[in-house]
Design a protein around this motif. Structure first.
Motif, short mmCIF file in Angstrom:
data_model
loop_
_atom_site.label_atom_id
_atom_site.label_comp_id
_atom_site.label_asym_id
_atom_site.label_seq_id
_atom_site.Cartn_x
_atom_site.Cartn_y
_atom_site.Cartn_z
N ASP A 285 0.50 -0.69 0.10
CA ASP A 285 0.11 0.23 -0.09
C ASP A 285 1.09 1.33 -0.09
OD1 ASP A 285 1.12 -0.90 2.91
OD2 ASP A 285 -0.26 0.36 4.07
N VAL A 286 2.17 1.18 0.65
CA VAL A 286 2.78 1.97 0.53
C VAL A 286 3.40 3.00 -0.79
CG1 VAL A 286 5.12 3.28 1.65
CG2 VAL A 286 3.52 2.19 3.45
N LEU A 287 3.99 1.30 -1.46
CA LEU A 287 4.86 1.72 -2.49
C LEU A 287 4.15 2.59 -4.12
CD1 LEU A 287 6.97 -1.32 -2.27
CD2 LEU A 287 7.24 0.68 -1.83
N GLU A 288 2.24 1.23 -3.49
CA GLU A 288 1.17 1.96 -4.57
C GLU A 288 1.23 3.48 -4.80
OE1 GLU A 288 -1.69 -0.28 -2.98
OE2 GLU A 288 -1.14 -1.83 -4.87
N LYS A 289 1.14 3.89 -3.13
CA LYS A 289 1.27 5.43 -3.19
C LYS A 289 2.15 6.29 -3.04
CE LYS A 289 -2.23 6.79 -1.65
NZ LYS A 289 -3.78 7.09 -1.81
N MET A 290 3.56 5.58 -3.78
CA MET A 290 4.69 6.73 -3.70
C MET A 290 4.28 6.20 -5.13
SD MET A 290 7.28 4.18 -1.92
CE MET A 290 8.41 5.54 -2.23
N LYS A 291 4.11 5.04 -5.84
CA LYS A 291 4.19 5.25 -7.39
C LYS A 291 2.96 6.25 -8.48
CE LYS A 291 4.54 3.12 -11.56
NZ LYS A 291 5.85 3.17 -12.45
#
Length: 465
Positions: A285-291
């Motif tokens: 979820d963190v990485l998806e938001k960063m993307k």
């Protein structure tokens, strides 16, 4: 005061923006001083050019700042020789700073002939130092510096307290530097028509790796709106559309990373960016938001795939956490950066083989990665360990005898000989380099097929990527 900030030549075609000096320049100028910048990094002038420049131009202060690398050390010595050779040397004060000199100011004062060494965060210290040079206060009253008094005695003042609210720190003095040059710096996954600039999202780090020589403890994040305001300024003033967050750890926690990315999204700043991250927080979820917020590359400090070695390093990582985080990063379409070093205390030599297999499996080759030996820089826990165990004598022994190149062993903390480790690193890095070149060739083959078989009208010629 008339101040000259010297940006040293690091022997590269393009170099990163000198963030530390730019912050100091801004603080000094806001305090009413006249600041000039000597851009040896751009023009590659020989050091003698600086001597001539100082002979012909009167300054009150000359400032040089370096980190702790072997090249930077040698460059500092050669620049110091050039500065001290000026016929006007008695008319200006020579000051140095940065992580390199700050670790052992007494040593660097004697080696460089500098008048003052700055220790730690410099924006307030440098301004107060100018007041001392103007005769408005004593040198002893300026916290965070070291110097030799008139009798040659070493004096180190009280430590400088860190600036608690770093949103109050003035932005770097971008206008004093050649921004057209620095925006050409290429970073992973940057497009040919994108212009980039380095920005800090915070200062410090929440971790304490045993090889890190950062002296300032703790982590102080900038507020999201402060960062967004600076990015917008860079977009409007210099048409920047790729941001390289160069601070040690943008991903300091799940909460902070998610909040910052959401702020980027809500503000619609629409830039691509990279950052330094932690695999502890590399959740989907963190990485998806960063993307979603524009992140295209996360630089991870992996260091080793050997769990006991990771524990010795105080990495707060395990092989399982590393693999999970890298796989998550790749799944969301962000390129991971792989920083791997070898040779920490009693690290097994097969850790190099494990690292190679790991890189061959997961590296998306957005940049060339090799494995380097660990270096115990002065100021690090590993340096102190080397002193305690008779592997090093002191700072002089490190810089003058041991640390001759960052890709060669400075101090051997393993059970294997230097030759054995160097042979292993040669074999490992040749495998990594050959695979990287194979991937490049595969990419060019695809371009050729698209051009000649699919009649790709968008083809613009064969050029380096």
């Amino acid at each position: 005061m008339k101040i000259l900030m010297v940006v040293y030549d690091n022997d590269s075609y393009t170099t990163e923006f000198p963030m530390g000096l730019a912050y100091l320049a801004s603080a000094a100028r806001n305090a009413g001083h006249e600041v000039s910048v000597y851009q040896q990094d751009i023009y590659h002038w020989p050091d003698e050019h600086l001597t001539n420049y100082l002979d012909c131009t009167i300054f009150d202060v000359v400032e040089v700042s370096v980190i702790g690398g072997y090249y930077q050390y040698k460059k500092l010595l050669s620049l110091s020789k050039a500065i001290n050779a000026s016929k006007n040397r008695g008319k200006f004060r020579y000051t140095i700073g940065g992580h390199g000199p700050a670790a052992d100011p007494n040593y660097f004062l004697h080696k460089t002939g500098a008048d003052v060494v700055g220790i730690g965060e410099g924006e307030i210290t440098f301004v107060e130092l100018m007041e001392a040079f103007e005769g408005k206060r004593s040198l002893e009253s300026v916290n965070g510096i070291a110097f030799l008094d008139k009798s040659g005695n070493y004096v180190r003042t009280a430590p400088r307290k860190l600036i608690e609210n770093i949103d109050e720190i003035a932005w770097p003095a971008y206008d004093l530097f050649n921004m057209s040059y620095y925006t050409m710096m290429r970073f992973p996954n940057i497009k040919p028509n994108e212009r980039c600039m380095a920005v800090l999202s915070g200062r410090g780090c929440i971790f304490s790796c045993n090889f890190c020589y950062r002296l300032d403890k703790g982590f102080r994040p900038r507020g999201a709106q402060s960062i967004i305001s600076e990015v917008r300024f860079l977009k409007e003033k210099y048409n920047i559309n790729y941001i390289a967050f160069m601070d040690e750890l943008l991903m300091s926690s799940r909460k902070r990373t998610l909040e910052l990315c959401q702020a980027f999204i809500d503000a619609e700043i629409n830039v691509h960016w990279l950052c330094n991250g932690r695999l502890n927080f590399a959740d989907m979820d963190v990485l998806e938001k960063m993307k979603e917020a524009g992140c295209v590359f996360v630089n991870y400090g992996i260091e080793s795939l050997d769990d006991p070695t990771l524990e010795v390093m105080h990495k707060h990582l395990t092989r399982e956490i590393i693999v999970r985080g890298i796989e998550n990063t790749l799944k969301v379409g962000i390129s991971p950066g792989f920083n791997i070093i070898y040779g920490n205390i009693n690290e097994p030599i097969n850790a190099i083989d494990d690292a190679v297999e790991f890189l061959l499996k997961y590296d998306d080759h957005s940049q060339l990665r090799t494995i380097r030996p660990v270096t115990p820089y002065p100021g690090s826990e590993l340096f102190d360990y080397a002193i305690e165990h008779g592997l090093l004598k002191d700072t002089a022994d490190f810089y003058e005898n041991k640390h001759i190149n960052s890709d060669l062993i400075a101090v051997n903390f393993t059970k294997y000989s230097d030759d054995e480790v160097h042979q292993k690193l040669y074999e490992a890095n040749m495998r990594l380099i050959k695979r990287y070149l194979e991937v490049q060739a595969e990419g060019y083959e695809k371009i050729c097929k698209d051009l000649y078989y699919k009649k790709n009208e968008a083809f613009r010629g064969f050029r380096p990527t």
